[in-house]
Design an enzyme around this catalytic site. Structure first.
Site, short mmCIF file in Angstrom:
data_model
loop_
_atom_site.label_atom_id
_atom_site.label_comp_id
_atom_site.label_asym_id
_atom_site.label_seq_id
_atom_site.Cartn_x
_atom_site.Cartn_y
_atom_site.Cartn_z
N HIS A 495 41.45 -18.23 10.33
CA HIS A 495 40.05 -18.77 10.63
C HIS A 495 39.09 -19.10 9.33
CE1 HIS A 495 36.19 -18.85 13.29
NE2 HIS A 495 35.91 -18.68 11.92
N GLU A 496 39.17 -17.90 8.48
CA GLU A 496 38.51 -18.19 7.39
C GLU A 496 39.26 -19.23 6.48
OE1 GLU A 496 35.65 -17.17 7.16
OE2 GLU A 496 35.43 -15.72 9.02
N HIS A 499 37.95 -22.49 7.35
CA HIS A 499 36.53 -23.00 6.68
C HIS A 499 36.99 -23.25 5.45
CE1 HIS A 499 33.81 -21.94 9.68
NE2 HIS A 499 34.30 -20.50 9.93
ZN LIG Z 1 33.74 -19.15 11.49
#
Ligand SMILES: [Zn+2]
Length: 703
Positions: A495-496, A499
């Site tokens: 997830h990170e 980003h």
């Molecule tokens: Zn997030």
């Protein structure tokens, strides 16, 4: 699902970081010199806490002078001499802020905390001085009013629109009296939100569960016990075991510890953070924050804070958000009630007579999962060493976008646990620099996030490469054994990293529109979409390798994972939605809150119909996302974006996991574009159509 993340975006919107502003100064303050480092990364080895204050003073002085000169130019206002000039002003301030905001989140100390408290209102006042500068706004408005006759490209139009709206949304059209009130509100909000975050950190660090006898640790794996013994050692309790309120410590404890009384103790401490009536009590602070936000929204002409925030979001207005939350709540709470029934049956089957409490949920849920799917987290963990998972994320990015990752040794770092990677295209062209900082420590705030030390932009047409960082609080290595992540943590890493890709692959002209400079309900698309790869059987086979034997995760275990797919999604969805609803209730008030935070939360959850066995994922007094992290009236964003990410991943699944055409379309229309177009338009360009919520319902087993 992963909603623990915070993605701080810098508040200073008109700033670049490249080189020193103007004349080269000879001083021992590294911020005031050109960074003499590889790739122009911050010289962490030279930066001392004492450097920040004088650097900020100089940076604020310079930025104010630059803004004044833009406001006072004698020539007619143009896009270049006003909008672009403002965009380019404040480089030193950005340079200092990037480092300060990151270090005060991930490796703070008393000096940084004190400076944060001192600076918050000063920076708020500085922003107000800019947005409430009448002469400056007059020039911006002139350019805006004449926009149809300017020959601007799409990105320039967006920069102009954002710039103009920023002024208006920050009070440029108010009369003098209202401007004064607004300044006061902003100063108070800055102080209160800073205090809120510092209190959560203090409260998270304040509690330790010290266990004297190993017999009381029944149920926990050898790895968990070893980690707790190491924590005990570090905290001066040699020979004992210590558990903390860090998620990587408290959550496994709640899931596995047989001792119900100990589960109760740690859970009580966890859910009471910030609400103890002690020095770190956030109850009054958060009510003041919610009320001040209402006052500010009213002053600016909006009925509620949510209206103010959502005007700029993909969701557009509170009605659209409310509809999504309501649509999901009914099937989610129904599923959670079934799960609660199963848990109660499990307790009774064990010959125990008590009513299930929230500190029983994870424990009995895990037992049921083991029975039904003979799948236990402990069985999975050896396949998710941190290095395998990180390599897995890198490999997915290589297959999708051709990216290469090279570990850089001898780079300046701000903590010994930090690692640095150089990211390049398949042909070797440099993409950016990527810092990772994965383990918990007391000086780090809870959660996981992505941030920047320099954002991408172009100077004279040349792409300035971004410097991106991922910060997490993962299960740390114990003894000689590598860090073994939970499946949820593996998801968080992807997830990170998603980003990070949004920041790294950005290819726009203006810094303030680059990378993650998009609305909250769109910013979670690039991150959440990566979780789909983390969980995909074919991808698991590639990256989930046993840390001792190097063998890939067996098919039987993947099959169990798949069949257990939507198990527990009632709980996960409800726990999340409860926080989203709580956030929304705080920020759709139309008159000030006159009851305590506790009473407000209770009423909000009763109205929603939350069951007693579940509490919101974040309770009011430690809800950093909305009272300190920039997600106010925005916590819904994760599920909003999940509609997008489930639909986006379906585009891959319809063809193939690494389909080149789909990957190129995602990269070119979303990852590279930052905020240069409206999110809905970017999405349609990628997918050819609007997202269909059916994929989300399927994924969560709510269809
Ligand atoms: Zn997030």
């Amino acid at each position: 699902m992963n909603n623990k993340r915070i993605l701080p975006l810098l508040m200073i919107s008109t700033a670049f970081v490249v080189s020193c502003n103007g004349t080269k100064q000879t001083t021992d303050n590294p911020f005031l010199n050109v960074y003499d480092t590889p790739f122009g990364v911050p010289p962490f080895d030279k930066i001392k806490s004492a450097h920040f204050k004088p650097a900020y003073e100089e940076a604020l002085r310079q930025h104010s002078a630059e803004v004044d000169s833009i406001a006072n130019i004698s020539e007619m206002p143009t896009f270049e001499n006003t909008i672009v000039a403002l965009e380019n002003a404040g480089r030193l301030l950005a340079r200092v802020s990037y480092v300060f905001s990151n270090l005060s989140s991930s490796t703070t100390n008393d000096t940084l905390k004190a400076l944060d408290t001192e600076l918050a209102p000063k920076l708020a006042a500085h922003r107000d001085n800019i947005s409430l500068n009448e002469q400056l706004f007059g020039r911006v408005k002139t350019v805006w009013d004449g926009r149809d006759s300017l020959d601007l490209d799409g990105e320039q139009q967006m920069l102009l629109e954002r710039s103009y709206k920023n002024f208006v949304r920050n009070g440029a059209n108010l009369d003098e009296a209202d401007k004064t009130t607004l300044r006061e509100i902003n100063a108070q909000l800055a102080e209160l939100t800073t205090q809120f975050g510092q209190n959560v950190l203090a409260e998270t660090n304040a509690f330790e569960l010290v266990v004297d006898s190993e017999a009381m640790l029944a149920g926990l794996s050898a790895g968990m016990k070893a980690a707790a013994a190491e924590t005990a050692n570090a905290k001066g309790y040699a020979g004992k075991w210590v558990f903390t309120l860090s998620n990587s410590s408290v959550m496994p404890f709640l899931q596995y510890a047989d001792d119900r009384e100990l589960r109760r103790q740690i859970w009580e401490a966890y859910k009471s953070r910030g609400g103890n009536g002690n020095d770190n009590d956030n109850s009054d602070i958060l009510v003041k924050i919610a009320n001040l936000r209402l006052e500010k929204a009213n002053l600016l002409g909006y009925p509620t804070h949510a209206h103010y925030v959502l005007e700029e979001a993909m969701a557009e207005n509170p009605t659209n958000v409310k509809r999504l939350l309501d649509d999901l709540w009914a099937p989610a709470i129904a599923k959670a009630k079934t799960e609660a029934y199963d848990i109660q049956k499990e307790i009774e089957a064990a010959g125990l007579g008590f009513q299930a409490m929230p500190y029983d949920w994870r424990y009995y849920s895990e037992k049921i999962r083991q029975q039904r799917f003979s799948l236990s987290e402990a069985e999975l963990q050896p396949y998710f060493s941190l290095s395998s998972v990180r390599q897995g994320a890198f490999d997915v990015a290589s297959k999708l976008y051709g990216l290469q990752f090279k570990r850089l040794e001898d780079m300046p770092i701000y903590h010994p646990e930090v690692e640095v990677y150089e990211v390049s295209e398949a042909d070797g062209t440099q993409v950016g620099i990527f810092y990772v900082d994965y383990f918990p420590r007391e000086s780090k705030r809870p959660g996981a996030w992505m941030s920047s030390f320099r954002r991408q932009y172009k100077e004279k047409g040349e792409r300035i490469v971004p410097i991106i960082v991922n910060v997490c609080n993962f299960t740390a290595p114990v003894g000689d054994q590598p860090a073994l992540l939970t499946f949820d943590e593996a998801n968080t890493l992807f997830h990170e990293f998603g980003h990070a890709l949004h920041g790294l692959l950005s290819d726009v002209s203006y810094r303030s529109l680059s990378g993650t400079s998009v609305s909250r309900d769109f910013v979670e698309l690039p991150s959440q979409v990566m979780e789909n790869w983390a969980e995909d059987p074919a991808v698991l086979k590639e990256y989930a390798k046993h840390f001792e034997t190097g063998e890939s995760i067996p098919d039987s275990l993947i099959a169990k994972l798949e069949s257990a797919g939507t198990f527990g999604q009632g709980f996960a969805t409800v726990e999340y939605l409860a926080s989203a609803i709580l956030d929304f209730d705080y920020h759709t008030i139309t008159s000030p809150i006159t009851v305590s935070a506790e009473a407000f939360e209770k009423a909000s959850m009763e109205k929603a119909g939350l069951i007693d066995e579940i509490i919101p994922r974040h309770r009011s007094t430690y809800f950093n996302h909305i009272f300190n992290g920039g997600y106010s009236a925005g916590y819904y964003s994760y599920i909003w974006a999940e509609v997008l990410d489930a639909d986006a991943f379906a585009a891959f699944k319809e063809t193939s996991l690494y389909n080149k055409g789909t990957a190129d379309a995602f990269r070119q229309n979303i990852l590279e574009r930052g905020g240069t177009k409206k999110p809905a338009e970017l999405y349609r360009q990628f997918r050819g159509t609007d997202p269909d919520p059916v994929y989300l319902m399927k994924k969560r087993g709510l269809d």
